[in-house]
Design a protein around this motif. Structure first.
Motif, PDB file in Angstrom:
ATOM      1  N   GLY A   8       0.535   2.712   4.243  1.00  0.00           N
ATOM      2  CA  GLY A   8       0.051   4.025   4.367  1.00  0.00           C
ATOM      3  C   GLY A   8      -1.220   3.961   5.311  1.00  0.00           C
ATOM      4  O   GLY A   8      -1.703   5.055   6.088  1.00  0.00           O
ATOM      5  N   GLU A   9      -1.993   3.022   4.993  1.00  0.00           N
ATOM      6  CA  GLU A   9      -3.475   2.728   5.617  1.00  0.00           C
ATOM      7  C   GLU A   9      -3.299   2.207   6.908  1.00  0.00           C
ATOM      8  O   GLU A   9      -4.313   2.307   7.929  1.00  0.00           O
ATOM      9  CB  GLU A   9      -4.489   2.068   4.824  1.00  0.00           C
ATOM     10  CG  GLU A   9      -4.824   2.887   3.570  1.00  0.00           C
ATOM     11  CD  GLU A   9      -5.459   1.721   2.561  1.00  0.00           C
ATOM     12  OE1 GLU A   9      -5.934   0.806   2.883  1.00  0.00           O
ATOM     13  OE2 GLU A   9      -5.727   2.188   1.405  1.00  0.00           O
ATOM     14  N   ASN A  10      -2.262   1.805   7.025  1.00  0.00           N
ATOM     15  CA  ASN A  10      -1.966   0.853   8.441  1.00  0.00           C
ATOM     16  C   ASN A  10      -0.771   1.494   9.334  1.00  0.00           C
ATOM     17  O   ASN A  10      -0.431   0.907  10.350  1.00  0.00           O
ATOM     18  CB  ASN A  10      -1.838  -0.544   8.287  1.00  0.00           C
ATOM     19  CG  ASN A  10      -2.851  -1.356   7.739  1.00  0.00           C
ATOM     20  OD1 ASN A  10      -3.695  -1.513   8.356  1.00  0.00           O
ATOM     21  ND2 ASN A  10      -3.087  -1.369   6.232  1.00  0.00           N
ATOM     22  N   ARG A  11      -0.190   2.572   9.005  1.00  0.00           N
ATOM     23  CA  ARG A  11       0.951   3.206   9.911  1.00  0.00           C
ATOM     24  C   ARG A  11       0.171   4.751   9.941  1.00  0.00           C
ATOM     25  O   ARG A  11      -0.469   5.174   9.430  1.00  0.00           O
ATOM     26  CB  ARG A  11       2.222   3.213   9.099  1.00  0.00           C
ATOM     27  CG  ARG A  11       2.775   2.023   8.645  1.00  0.00           C
ATOM     28  CD  ARG A  11       3.308   1.258   9.968  1.00  0.00           C
ATOM     29  NE  ARG A  11       4.008   0.144   9.800  1.00  0.00           N
ATOM     30  CZ  ARG A  11       3.418  -1.260   9.898  1.00  0.00           C
ATOM     31  NH1 ARG A  11       2.035  -1.307  10.275  1.00  0.00           N
ATOM     32  NH2 ARG A  11       3.950  -2.294   9.818  1.00  0.00           N
ATOM     33  N   THR A  12       0.833   5.034  11.388  1.00  0.00           N
ATOM     34  CA  THR A  12       0.413   6.683  11.512  1.00  0.00           C
ATOM     35  C   THR A  12       1.168   7.291  10.394  1.00  0.00           C
ATOM     36  O   THR A  12       2.201   6.982   9.790  1.00  0.00           O
ATOM     37  CB  THR A  12       0.782   6.943  12.902  1.00  0.00           C
ATOM     38  OG1 THR A  12       2.226   6.790  13.055  1.00  0.00           O
ATOM     39  CG2 THR A  12       0.243   5.928  14.103  1.00  0.00           C
ATOM     40  N   TYR A  13       0.734   8.649  10.477  1.00  0.00           N
ATOM     41  CA  TYR A  13       1.328   9.606   9.625  1.00  0.00           C
ATOM     42  C   TYR A  13       2.771   9.827   9.838  1.00  0.00           C
ATOM     43  O   TYR A  13       3.638   9.974   9.001  1.00  0.00           O
ATOM     44  CB  TYR A  13       0.381  11.133   9.705  1.00  0.00           C
ATOM     45  CG  TYR A  13      -0.922  11.137   9.010  1.00  0.00           C
ATOM     46  CD1 TYR A  13      -0.872  10.956   7.744  1.00  0.00           C
ATOM     47  CD2 TYR A  13      -1.896  10.535  10.022  1.00  0.00           C
ATOM     48  CE1 TYR A  13      -2.294  10.875   7.369  1.00  0.00           C
ATOM     49  CE2 TYR A  13      -3.328  10.659   9.411  1.00  0.00           C
ATOM     50  CZ  TYR A  13      -3.254  10.661   8.054  1.00  0.00           C
ATOM     51  OH  TYR A  13      -4.499  10.644   7.485  1.00  0.00           O
ATOM     52  N   MET A  26      -4.294   7.359  11.161  1.00  0.00           N
ATOM     53  CA  MET A  26      -3.925   6.823  10.013  1.00  0.00           C
ATOM     54  C   MET A  26      -4.840   6.966   8.991  1.00  0.00           C
ATOM     55  O   MET A  26      -6.093   7.551   9.119  1.00  0.00           O
ATOM     56  CB  MET A  26      -4.025   5.172  10.351  1.00  0.00           C
ATOM     57  CG  MET A  26      -3.020   4.556  11.290  1.00  0.00           C
ATOM     58  SD  MET A  26      -3.290   2.865  11.278  1.00  0.00           S
ATOM     59  CE  MET A  26      -3.574   2.632  13.084  1.00  0.00           C
ATOM     60  N   ALA A  27      -4.380   7.236   7.805  1.00  0.00           N
ATOM     61  CA  ALA A  27      -5.107   7.803   6.472  1.00  0.00           C
ATOM     62  C   ALA A  27      -6.037   6.610   6.225  1.00  0.00           C
ATOM     63  O   ALA A  27      -5.866   5.468   6.365  1.00  0.00           O
ATOM     64  CB  ALA A  27      -4.107   8.060   5.556  1.00  0.00           C
ATOM     65  N   HIS A  28      -7.087   7.092   5.635  1.00  0.00           N
ATOM     66  CA  HIS A  28      -8.022   6.150   4.797  1.00  0.00           C
ATOM     67  C   HIS A  28      -7.645   5.487   3.572  1.00  0.00           C
ATOM     68  O   HIS A  28      -7.732   4.354   3.394  1.00  0.00           O
ATOM     69  CB  HIS A  28      -9.482   6.879   4.888  1.00  0.00           C
ATOM     70  CG  HIS A  28     -10.559   5.823   3.937  1.00  0.00           C
ATOM     71  ND1 HIS A  28     -10.998   5.028   4.605  1.00  0.00           N
ATOM     72  CD2 HIS A  28     -10.924   6.101   2.956  1.00  0.00           C
ATOM     73  CE1 HIS A  28     -11.762   4.451   3.840  1.00  0.00           C
ATOM     74  NE2 HIS A  28     -11.766   4.864   2.500  1.00  0.00           N
ATOM     75  N   ARG A  29      -6.842   6.539   2.841  1.00  0.00           N
ATOM     76  CA  ARG A  29      -6.437   6.060   1.649  1.00  0.00           C
ATOM     77  C   ARG A  29      -5.003   6.810   1.413  1.00  0.00           C
ATOM     78  O   ARG A  29      -4.943   8.139   1.467  1.00  0.00           O
ATOM     79  CB  ARG A  29      -7.197   6.414   0.544  1.00  0.00           C
ATOM     80  CG  ARG A  29      -6.716   6.046  -1.031  1.00  0.00           C
ATOM     81  CD  ARG A  29      -6.978   4.614  -1.352  1.00  0.00           C
ATOM     82  NE  ARG A  29      -6.664   4.554  -2.808  1.00  0.00           N
ATOM     83  CZ  ARG A  29      -5.465   4.022  -3.258  1.00  0.00           C
ATOM     84  NH1 ARG A  29      -4.656   3.599  -2.332  1.00  0.00           N
ATOM     85  NH2 ARG A  29      -5.251   3.807  -4.319  1.00  0.00           N
ATOM     86  N   MET A  30      -3.973   6.370   1.046  1.00  0.00           N
ATOM     87  CA  MET A  30      -2.709   6.837   0.953  1.00  0.00           C
ATOM     88  C   MET A  30      -2.255   6.561  -0.589  1.00  0.00           C
ATOM     89  O   MET A  30      -1.577   5.676  -0.675  1.00  0.00           O
ATOM     90  CB  MET A  30      -1.796   6.427   1.942  1.00  0.00           C
ATOM     91  CG  MET A  30      -0.343   7.011   1.723  1.00  0.00           C
ATOM     92  SD  MET A  30      -0.095   8.735   2.214  1.00  0.00           S
ATOM     93  CE  MET A  30      -0.086   8.505   4.038  1.00  0.00           C
ATOM     94  N   ARG A  31      -2.693   7.502  -1.408  1.00  0.00           N
ATOM     95  CA  ARG A  31      -2.249   7.176  -2.859  1.00  0.00           C
ATOM     96  C   ARG A  31      -0.897   7.971  -3.298  1.00  0.00           C
ATOM     97  O   ARG A  31      -0.920   9.025  -2.783  1.00  0.00           O
ATOM     98  CB  ARG A  31      -3.432   7.587  -3.497  1.00  0.00           C
ATOM     99  CG  ARG A  31      -3.195   7.835  -5.351  1.00  0.00           C
ATOM    100  CD  ARG A  31      -3.062   6.533  -6.004  1.00  0.00           C
ATOM    101  NE  ARG A  31      -2.721   6.882  -7.292  1.00  0.00           N
ATOM    102  CZ  ARG A  31      -2.225   6.098  -8.156  1.00  0.00           C
ATOM    103  NH1 ARG A  31      -2.245   4.589  -7.637  1.00  0.00           N
ATOM    104  NH2 ARG A  31      -2.045   6.357  -9.403  1.00  0.00           N
TER     105      ARG A  31
END
Lengths: 423, 193
Positions: A84-89, A378-383
């Motif tokens: 999630g932090e390394n892929r686009t939304y 890209m997200a900084h954190r995707m929890r």
């Protein structure tokens, strides 16, 4: 272990439903256990037909009673939060399918909702109705699987096949929407992959009618079956206080009397515009978790009918240009369209700086996406807050002091899905 | 563009409904904790969805148990961490990690977010005494970020293999940082004692 819960003066049925049930169920514990003092280690999983996925449970037995156990998992860990932090939304949509693969559409809808909310995008009415139908169909599928597999584990195979047929038909409906049955990837940020085909609502309504009939049959077949009641009532009880402590949500918490349903209490989409009830049981044993799910299927079917009635033709894409995927005829016939297409899929779109936790009542419980954005594509954190993670944690205390045969019943009833557990 | 627009109600977001109680509660909390609350970000000021309170590490246990017992935020929805290595503030304050608590009020259905800042090799006391369910969440945070929780009964890796080196969700861990083991994970017989 104490037998105090079986020596209650109030009959179980009255404690649970407030009235006597049609069958008198009394549960006796086997006191003449010949193997009282023999300790034994039993390992179940990681690949075992009763474990519903790759996870492992080591149990120390005293005779047939579980004295201590611990659960291991992580065998299907695919680093979704790192991805999630390394892929686009946009690229992350496909990863959400593989969370709870029994109800992939709910994950899609929740993820789309959480990104749209951060960007302030409003999606058209038709999209919201379709998304609601998708979510509820997924919920029905997930619950059918859960109660069906739970029954299979305890020996009632034919019950499962009734549900399975309806599940297959539901997958055919989903296939008509997006071409895929299991890993749907149907939602897009700000819209949907494609519109529902003509006459889809009618097919959905027919399916609802069929499913209602099948559900009545299933109810008759199993709910008051004596063997089923003996195997499930007062087995693996997890009470209200424990549920709150362990972070239980969804049907598992409602089975223990926690009257929380995010669809009603924190209505997103148009859930405040449809009528439905939230079934709540009191005891929190395997039977309650089963019955709450069965009742929830009925409520979901009601919601689906209401949504299908109110769905009107219209656009499915948001008017916001940032997340709009260019149409294929524009891409193939104009240069600007091609550039736009290329830029969209290679670079993605920017989400403004901020953070949001968006939760939705998924089939198993509260599914939440906590996205921290520092700007950029890209997200900084995707929890991902997955309900199964918290439910599986409760399995150890839940099965302590139960028979080893009831471990399977307990595990099936909390409906732990490995994909969602490991992420 | 931000999430304060009325469209947000479609996404289950009721800022208007909760903001009076939030304001009241945060005023009260500020009175009783004073300096211990480092930063309060309200949804009206910034592009976030719920009040976010950053509390000093020394006071966090007291603060959370107060929120749990006296403010009815009794349900731990989520407990996670973030790595702020690339943040501008990291160089000034040396606070690399943030622990993030999402609390849920089961009565009013309001949510609140609490953060604690930690520097790289700093450990923090466990939160299991407040919520038993924090056990596995703490194990996951230890696994993914390498944050130590003092007093945790069983702080092992949870998702990764026991023999894994490094902590995958740290920003300096590569995306394709594969580590291959040829034998299955050894089982610790001590765990069942």
């Amino acid at each position: 272990m104490s037998d105090s819960k079986f020596q209650n003066d109030v009959p179980l049925d009255i404690a649970r439903w407030g009235m006597p049930s049609r069958l008198d169920v009394t549960i006796k514990k086997d006191t003449d256990d010949l193997f009282e003092d023999s300790k034994m280690l039993v390992n179940i999983g990681p690949t075992h037909p009763a474990m519903h996925g790759a996870f492992r449970c080591m149990a120390k037995l005293n005779g047939e009673v579980i004295e201590k156990s611990y659960c291991e998992f992580g065998y299907t860990h695919r680093a979704k939060e790192k991805l999630g932090e390394n892929r686009t939304y946009h690229q992350f949509v496909v990863y959400t399918d593989r969370l709870n693969y029994c109800s992939a559409l709910i994950n899609n809808v929740t993820y789309a909702m959480s990104v749209e909310r951060m960007m302030g995008i409003e999606v058209p009415e038709r999209t919201i109705w379709i998304r609601m139908i998708c979510a509820e169909i997924s919920r029905v599928i997930d619950h059918l699987i859960c109660v069906g597999i739970n029954a299979v584990d305890l020996g009632a195979f034919s019950y499962f096949t009734y549900g399975y047929q309806q599940r297959e038909r539901a997958y055919t409906l989903i296939e008509k929407l997006c071409g895929a049955r299991l890993t749907t990837s149907y939602t897009r940020i700000g819209g949907l992959m494609s519109d529902a085909p003509e006459g889809w609502e009618k097919e959905v309504k027919d399916w609802v009618k069929e499913t209602r009939a099948v559900l009545a049959e299933m109810d008759k077949l199993l709910t008051e079956n004596r063997i089923w009641l003996n195997r499930t009532k007062d087995v693996a009880v997890f009470n209200k206080e424990q549920c709150l402590q362990y972070g239980f949500t969804g049907p598992n918490a409602r089975a223990a009397g926690i009257n929380i349903d995010l669809r009603r209490d924190q209505p997103c989409m148009f859930y405040d515009k449809v009528d439905f009830e939230v079934p709540v049981a009191q005891v929190g044993d395997v039977f309650d978790r089963y019955y709450v799910r069965l009742e929830e299927i009925k409520q979901s079917l009601n919601i689906i009918t209401q949504c299908a009635d109110r769905m009107k033709p219209g656009p499915i894409w948001s008017e916001d240009k940032r997340t709009r995927i260019p149409d294929k005829d524009v891409v193939y016939n104009t240069m600007e369209g091609l550039i736009h297409h290329f830029k969209f899929f290679m670079n993605g779109f920017n989400v403004p700086k901020g953070e949001a936790y968006t939760a939705f009542e998924a089939a198993n419980g509260e599914l939440g996406f906590y996205i921290v954005s520092k700007g950029g594509p890209m997200a900084h954190r995707m929890r991902i807050r997955s309900p199964s993670f918290w439910h599986y944690q409760g399995l150890d205390p839940m099965i302590k002091g139960e028979y080893i045969g009831d471990l399977v019943a307990a595990l099936g009833s909390i409906n732990v899905i490995a994909g969602e557990l490991d992420r | 563009m931000d999430i304060r627009k009325p469209v947000a109600t479609i996404y289950g977001y009721f800022q208007d409904k909760f903001s009076p109680t939030w304001n009241e509660q945060i005023l009260k909390l500020r009175e009783s904790y004073g300096e211990a609350i480092e930063l309060v970000v309200m949804p009206m000021e910034s592009n976030i969805d719920m009040p976010t309170l950053t509390v000093k590490k020394e006071k966090i246990h007291e603060f959370l148990s107060d929120l749990k017992n006296n403010y009815q935020y009794s349900f731990l929805t989520d407990f996670t961490a973030t790595d702020e290595k690339d943040d501008e503030e990291f160089e000034k304050t040396n606070h690399r990690f943030q622990l993030v608590f999402h609390l849920f009020n089961t009565e009013t259905k309001a949510r609140i977010r609490v953060k604690v800042k930690l520097s790289e090799n700093e450990s923090i006391a466990t939160f299991i005494d407040l919520w038993i369910g924090a056990n596995w969440a703490e194990r996951e945070i230890f696994d993914m970020f390498g944050i130590q929780f003092e007093g945790h009964p069983d702080l092992r890796r949870i998702l990764m293999d026991m023999r894994w080196e490094g902590h995958p969700l740290r920003k300096d861990y590569p995306l394709r940082g594969y580590q291959i083991f040829l034998t299955p994970e050894p089982l610790d017989p001590e765990l069942l004692k």
